[in-house]
Motif scaffolding. Structure first.
Motif, PDB file in Angstrom:
ATOM      1  N   PRO A  49       5.627   5.628  -3.621  1.00  0.00           N
ATOM      2  CA  PRO A  49       6.290   4.384  -3.179  1.00  0.00           C
ATOM      3  C   PRO A  49       5.302   3.510  -2.413  1.00  0.00           C
ATOM      4  CG  PRO A  49       7.576   6.333  -2.588  1.00  0.00           C
ATOM      5  CD  PRO A  49       6.243   6.827  -3.013  1.00  0.00           C
ATOM      6  N   ARG A  50       5.514   2.226  -2.457  1.00  0.00           N
ATOM      7  CA  ARG A  50       4.620   1.292  -1.763  1.00  0.00           C
ATOM      8  C   ARG A  50       5.378   0.603  -0.639  1.00  0.00           C
ATOM      9  NH1 ARG A  50       0.111   1.140  -4.822  1.00  0.00           N
ATOM     10  NH2 ARG A  50      -0.819  -0.483  -3.498  1.00  0.00           N
ATOM     11  N   VAL A  51       4.658   0.330   0.444  1.00  0.00           N
ATOM     12  CA  VAL A  51       5.245  -0.355   1.590  1.00  0.00           C
ATOM     13  C   VAL A  51       4.492  -1.656   1.820  1.00  0.00           C
ATOM     14  CG1 VAL A  51       6.039   1.763   2.681  1.00  0.00           C
ATOM     15  CG2 VAL A  51       3.741   0.917   3.188  1.00  0.00           C
ATOM     16  N   THR A  52       5.157  -2.611   2.430  1.00  0.00           N
ATOM     17  CA  THR A  52       4.575  -3.932   2.657  1.00  0.00           C
ATOM     18  C   THR A  52       3.524  -3.875   3.763  1.00  0.00           C
ATOM     19  OG1 THR A  52       6.670  -4.955   2.024  1.00  0.00           O
ATOM     20  CG2 THR A  52       5.109  -6.319   3.248  1.00  0.00           C
ATOM     21  N   ALA A  67      -2.776  10.397 -10.381  1.00  0.00           N
ATOM     22  CA  ALA A  67      -1.730  11.418 -10.351  1.00  0.00           C
ATOM     23  C   ALA A  67      -0.679  11.144 -11.422  1.00  0.00           C
ATOM     24  CB  ALA A  67      -1.079  11.464  -8.972  1.00  0.00           C
ATOM     25  N   PHE A  68       0.171  12.133 -11.679  1.00  0.00           N
ATOM     26  CA  PHE A  68       1.210  11.990 -12.707  1.00  0.00           C
ATOM     27  C   PHE A  68       2.341  11.073 -12.254  1.00  0.00           C
ATOM     28  CE2 PHE A  68       2.790  15.430 -10.080  1.00  0.00           C
ATOM     29  CZ  PHE A  68       4.155  15.214 -10.020  1.00  0.00           C
ATOM     30  N   PHE A  69       2.266  10.587 -11.012  1.00  0.00           N
ATOM     31  CA  PHE A  69       3.314   9.712 -10.483  1.00  0.00           C
ATOM     32  C   PHE A  69       2.699   8.605  -9.650  1.00  0.00           C
ATOM     33  CE2 PHE A  69       2.346  12.692  -7.164  1.00  0.00           C
ATOM     34  CZ  PHE A  69       2.489  11.991  -5.980  1.00  0.00           C
ATOM     35  N   GLU A  70       3.476   7.579  -9.424  1.00  0.00           N
ATOM     36  CA  GLU A  70       3.104   6.500  -8.508  1.00  0.00           C
ATOM     37  C   GLU A  70       3.862   6.700  -7.203  1.00  0.00           C
ATOM     38  OE1 GLU A  70       0.901   4.267  -8.779  1.00  0.00           O
ATOM     39  OE2 GLU A  70       0.452   4.156 -10.928  1.00  0.00           O
ATOM     40  N   THR A 104       0.845  -1.185   0.000  1.00  0.00           N
ATOM     41  CA  THR A 104       0.000   0.000   0.000  1.00  0.00           C
ATOM     42  C   THR A 104       0.881   1.236   0.000  1.00  0.00           C
ATOM     43  OG1 THR A 104      -1.866   1.081   1.112  1.00  0.00           O
ATOM     44  CG2 THR A 104      -0.128   0.191   2.519  1.00  0.00           C
ATOM     45  N   THR A 105       0.276   2.364  -0.300  1.00  0.00           N
ATOM     46  CA  THR A 105       1.033   3.616  -0.283  1.00  0.00           C
ATOM     47  C   THR A 105       0.997   4.228   1.110  1.00  0.00           C
ATOM     48  OG1 THR A 105      -0.927   4.886  -0.951  1.00  0.00           O
ATOM     49  CG2 THR A 105       0.513   4.061  -2.703  1.00  0.00           C
ATOM     50  N   THR A 106       2.019   4.987   1.427  1.00  0.00           N
ATOM     51  CA  THR A 106       2.028   5.738   2.676  1.00  0.00           C
ATOM     52  C   THR A 106       1.319   7.068   2.447  1.00  0.00           C
ATOM     53  OG1 THR A 106       4.106   6.891   2.204  1.00  0.00           O
ATOM     54  CG2 THR A 106       4.259   4.706   3.232  1.00  0.00           C
ATOM     55  N   ASP A 107       1.191   7.867   3.478  1.00  0.00           N
ATOM     56  CA  ASP A 107       0.550   9.175   3.343  1.00  0.00           C
ATOM     57  C   ASP A 107       1.574  10.257   3.025  1.00  0.00           C
ATOM     58  OD1 ASP A 107      -1.808  10.694   3.304  1.00  0.00           O
ATOM     59  OD2 ASP A 107      -1.442  11.451   5.327  1.00  0.00           O
ATOM     60  N   ASP A 108       2.825   9.872   2.786  1.00  0.00           N
ATOM     61  CA  ASP A 108       3.853  10.856   2.456  1.00  0.00           C
ATOM     62  C   ASP A 108       3.752  11.251   0.982  1.00  0.00           C
ATOM     63  OD1 ASP A 108       4.940  10.825   5.001  1.00  0.00           O
ATOM     64  OD2 ASP A 108       6.293   9.160   4.532  1.00  0.00           O
ATOM     65  N   PRO A 109       3.814  12.550   0.659  1.00  0.00           N
ATOM     66  CA  PRO A 109       3.733  13.007  -0.735  1.00  0.00           C
ATOM     67  C   PRO A 109       5.078  12.848  -1.444  1.00  0.00           C
ATOM     68  CG  PRO A 109       3.965  14.902   0.696  1.00  0.00           C
ATOM     69  CD  PRO A 109       3.913  13.684   1.613  1.00  0.00           C
ATOM     70  N   VAL A 110       5.511  11.597  -1.581  1.00  0.00           N
ATOM     71  CA  VAL A 110       6.819  11.301  -2.153  1.00  0.00           C
ATOM     72  C   VAL A 110       6.628  10.619  -3.512  1.00  0.00           C
ATOM     73  CG1 VAL A 110       8.961  10.006  -1.855  1.00  0.00           C
ATOM     74  CG2 VAL A 110       7.889  11.122   0.116  1.00  0.00           C
ATOM     75  N   ILE A 111       7.465  10.964  -4.458  1.00  0.00           N
ATOM     76  CA  ILE A 111       7.377  10.413  -5.801  1.00  0.00           C
ATOM     77  C   ILE A 111       8.146   9.104  -5.878  1.00  0.00           C
ATOM     78  CG2 ILE A 111       8.059  10.766  -8.208  1.00  0.00           C
ATOM     79  CD1 ILE A 111       7.471  13.724  -7.806  1.00  0.00           C
ATOM     80  N   GLY A 112       7.445   8.049  -6.329  1.00  0.00           N
ATOM     81  CA  GLY A 112       8.107   6.767  -6.527  1.00  0.00           C
ATOM     82  C   GLY A 112       8.529   6.582  -7.974  1.00  0.00           C
ATOM     83  N   GLU A 113       7.569   6.743  -8.882  1.00  0.00           N
ATOM     84  CA  GLU A 113       7.832   6.585 -10.309  1.00  0.00           C
ATOM     85  C   GLU A 113       6.972   7.579 -11.075  1.00  0.00           C
ATOM     86  OE1 GLU A 113       7.402   3.188 -13.839  1.00  0.00           O
ATOM     87  OE2 GLU A 113       7.083   2.678 -11.726  1.00  0.00           O
ATOM     88  N   VAL A 114       7.560   8.285 -12.034  1.00  0.00           N
ATOM     89  CA  VAL A 114       6.840   9.267 -12.840  1.00  0.00           C
ATOM     90  C   VAL A 114       6.292   8.592 -14.091  1.00  0.00           C
ATOM     91  CG1 VAL A 114       6.984  11.460 -14.089  1.00  0.00           C
ATOM     92  CG2 VAL A 114       8.316  11.119 -11.991  1.00  0.00           C
ATOM     93  N   GLY A 135      11.907   9.769  -5.132  1.00  0.00           N
ATOM     94  CA  GLY A 135      12.345  10.240  -3.816  1.00  0.00           C
ATOM     95  C   GLY A 135      12.058  11.706  -3.575  1.00  0.00           C
ATOM     96  N   ASP A 136      11.707  12.458  -4.617  1.00  0.00           N
ATOM     97  CA  ASP A 136      11.332  13.865  -4.420  1.00  0.00           C
ATOM     98  C   ASP A 136      10.107  13.944  -3.522  1.00  0.00           C
ATOM     99  OD1 ASP A 136      13.354  14.665  -6.052  1.00  0.00           O
ATOM    100  OD2 ASP A 136      12.083  15.268  -7.747  1.00  0.00           O
ATOM    101  N   ARG A 137      10.156  14.897  -2.581  1.00  0.00           N
ATOM    102  CA  ARG A 137       9.002  15.136  -1.706  1.00  0.00           C
ATOM    103  C   ARG A 137       8.283  16.393  -2.191  1.00  0.00           C
ATOM    104  NH1 ARG A 137       7.071  13.933   3.345  1.00  0.00           N
ATOM    105  NH2 ARG A 137       8.779  12.450   3.625  1.00  0.00           N
ATOM    106  N   LEU A 138       7.002  16.259  -2.503  1.00  0.00           N
ATOM    107  CA  LEU A 138       6.218  17.391  -2.975  1.00  0.00           C
ATOM    108  C   LEU A 138       5.887  18.314  -1.805  1.00  0.00           C
ATOM    109  CD1 LEU A 138       3.889  15.335  -5.300  1.00  0.00           C
ATOM    110  CD2 LEU A 138       5.387  17.185  -6.065  1.00  0.00           C
ATOM    111  N   LEU A 139       6.314  19.562  -1.917  1.00  0.00           N
ATOM    112  CA  LEU A 139       6.050  20.543  -0.868  1.00  0.00           C
ATOM    113  C   LEU A 139       4.833  21.403  -1.157  1.00  0.00           C
ATOM    114  CD1 LEU A 139       9.728  21.706  -0.202  1.00  0.00           C
ATOM    115  CD2 LEU A 139       8.414  19.954   1.027  1.00  0.00           C
TER     116      LEU A 139
END
Length: 444
Positions: A311-314, A306-309, A144-154, A167-171
């Motif tokens: 990151p997913r966590v176990t 969204a324009f990106f996926e 599942t995804t976390t609640d962090d606005p971090v870019i995994g894949e564009v 790894g970019d964090r959307l501010l």
């Protein structure tokens, strides 16, 4: 190599048929095995376990005397218990009359009431268990995804320069701060569609600013089965760049133009891997669940995001299981709600699919990949389990109603009444099948 994804390459009809047979065989095998194994645990002897109907092409007899067979018509199956006259568990009075008291206890008609009820209910229950386990496994596999606005894949996009990095964090988006993913989605929904939007990101401790594509671009993430998009040859990853000559930058714009078309054909310009394609699609009217009912809309038939996926966590086993339970419950309750809305006339009866529609959906889902096809099997398994619980004679639910009558009255319905109700149930079921088949042939 994705073998299921290759199905269209050797013929749409053949691929659809294979997908349908595979999906149905898995679901029927689990359903009938539920009847068989619980019946066996309850001391009821199964004479035949058949996957399919018609001429037998393979069979073997196990040490308990049960014939396991595969028949030529792979569109169903059955378990025939001792004392059954047919695959629908009709009573074979002549055979039962010749059995001893101990042997009658091993029949579906002579065993204790609770044992018979358990064996009958086990089929639908095993369908629900299959759905729960499949959904749980998918959640464990995909996470599942976390609640962090971090870019995994564009996601690839014709207006997307290589500005973002994993790894970019959307501010912020369009000047709105995005401390979490929910805030990003809110800002994206509220932003006006435009060729580009301003972003701020944090990368390796630095704060960077640049303009890029709209946060919810018209990129296809998933195709809906039996849709204009699927039939029109659109693919996952396609980007819709214009509709009827009008440039579009947001997913919402495509949705609004499809809705306002009221079923008129739309000329789409589609970007795919650097190539521009021209497609003409006719939106189709569909009834969508809204949480408190249904909404009828004109749709092309794809979903995006969204324009990106992210990151997913176990997920842990408990979280995945809860997700599987919730997903199965959602499908069951949504199905019941849909049926009620069809009965009351709130939505179209075209939502009922027959064998042709289900087969086409099977092929469409299989063509999108193994995971999508497995997900579809779980959805269909829930539907089959739910349908079999309907209180219609011939179905498991009808048998359970007879058992409830016996529990209250102290005796089962008479053989004459049972035969009459079974014929009525069979007539009703065949009528529903004919109606569903007509939907397959005449509904868009």
């Amino acid at each position: 190599m994705d073998i299921l994804g290759m199905m269209p390459s050797f013929g749409g009809f053949l691929g659809t048929l294979v997908a349908f047979v595979v999906a149905l065989s898995v679901i029927v095998a689990i359903h009938e095995y539920g009847h068989y194994i619980v019946g066996r645990w309850c001391g009821i002897h199964a004479e035949v376990f058949s996957l399919g109907f018609g001429p037998v092409i393979y069979s073997r007899v196990d040490k308990r005397g049960t014939v396991w067979q595969v028949a030529a018509l792979p569109f169903g199956g059955y378990v025939k218990f001792l004392g059954d006259a047919d695959a629908a568990s009709g009573k074979d009075g002549e055979t039962i009359s010749q059995l001893s008291e101990a042997e009658r206890k091993r029949t579906m008609h002579g065993a204790d009431l609770w044992r018979r009820s358990a064996a009958v209910a086990a089929g639908p229950v095993f369908n629900f268990i299959l759905s729960i386990l499949v959904f749980t496994g998918i959640f464990l596999f995909s996470g599942t995804t976390t609640d962090d606005p971090v870019i995994g894949e564009v996601k690839p996009h014709p207006g997307q320069e290589e500005l973002f990095e994993p790894g970019d964090r959307l501010l912020s988006v369009a000047g709105v701060e995005t401390p979490d993913l929910a805030a990003f989605y809110t800002a994206a929904r509220e932003a006006d569609p435009a060729p580009s939007v301003s972003y701020e990101v944090e990368r390796d401790g630095d704060r960077l600013s640049f303009d890029s594509v709209f946060p919810f671009p018209p990129v296809i993430d998933q195709l809906q089965p039996k849709s204009a998009a699927m039939d029109g040859g659109l693919e996952v990853g396609d980007v819709i760049t214009s509709v009827d000559g009008q440039a579009v930058y947001a997913l919402s714009e495509v949705q609004e133009l499809a809705q306002s078309s009221e079923g008129a054909p739309l000329a789409l310009e589609v970007w795919r891997d650097g190539e521009t394609l021209q497609k003409t699609l006719t939106p189709r009217q569909r009834d969508l669940p809204t949480g408190d009912g249904f909404e009828t809309r004109w749709l092309i038939g794809f979903s995006g995001g969204a324009f990106f996926e992210p990151p997913r966590v176990t997920l842990g086993a408990g979280e995945a299981l809860l997700g599987g339970l919730n997903q199965t419950w959602f499908i069951a309750t949504s199905s019941l709600s849909g049926m009620w809305h069809m009965i009351t006339g709130a939505i179209s009866s075209c939502n009922i699919q027959g064998p042709i529609g289900i087969a086409q959906t099977s092929g469409d889902m299989a063509s999108q990949g193994v995971m999508e096809f497995i997900w579809f099997i779980a959805v269909l398994s829930t539907a089959v389990g739910l349908l079999n619980l309907f209180p219609i004679p011939v179905l498991d639910g009808g048998h359970l109603v007879f058992h409830a009558y016996e529990a209250v009255m102290g005796k089962p319905p008479s053989d004459k009444a049972l035969n009459f109700m079974m014929m009525g149930g069979l007539t009703l079921l065949l009528s529903l099948m004919v109606f569903a088949l007509s939907n397959d042939l005449f509904c868009p």
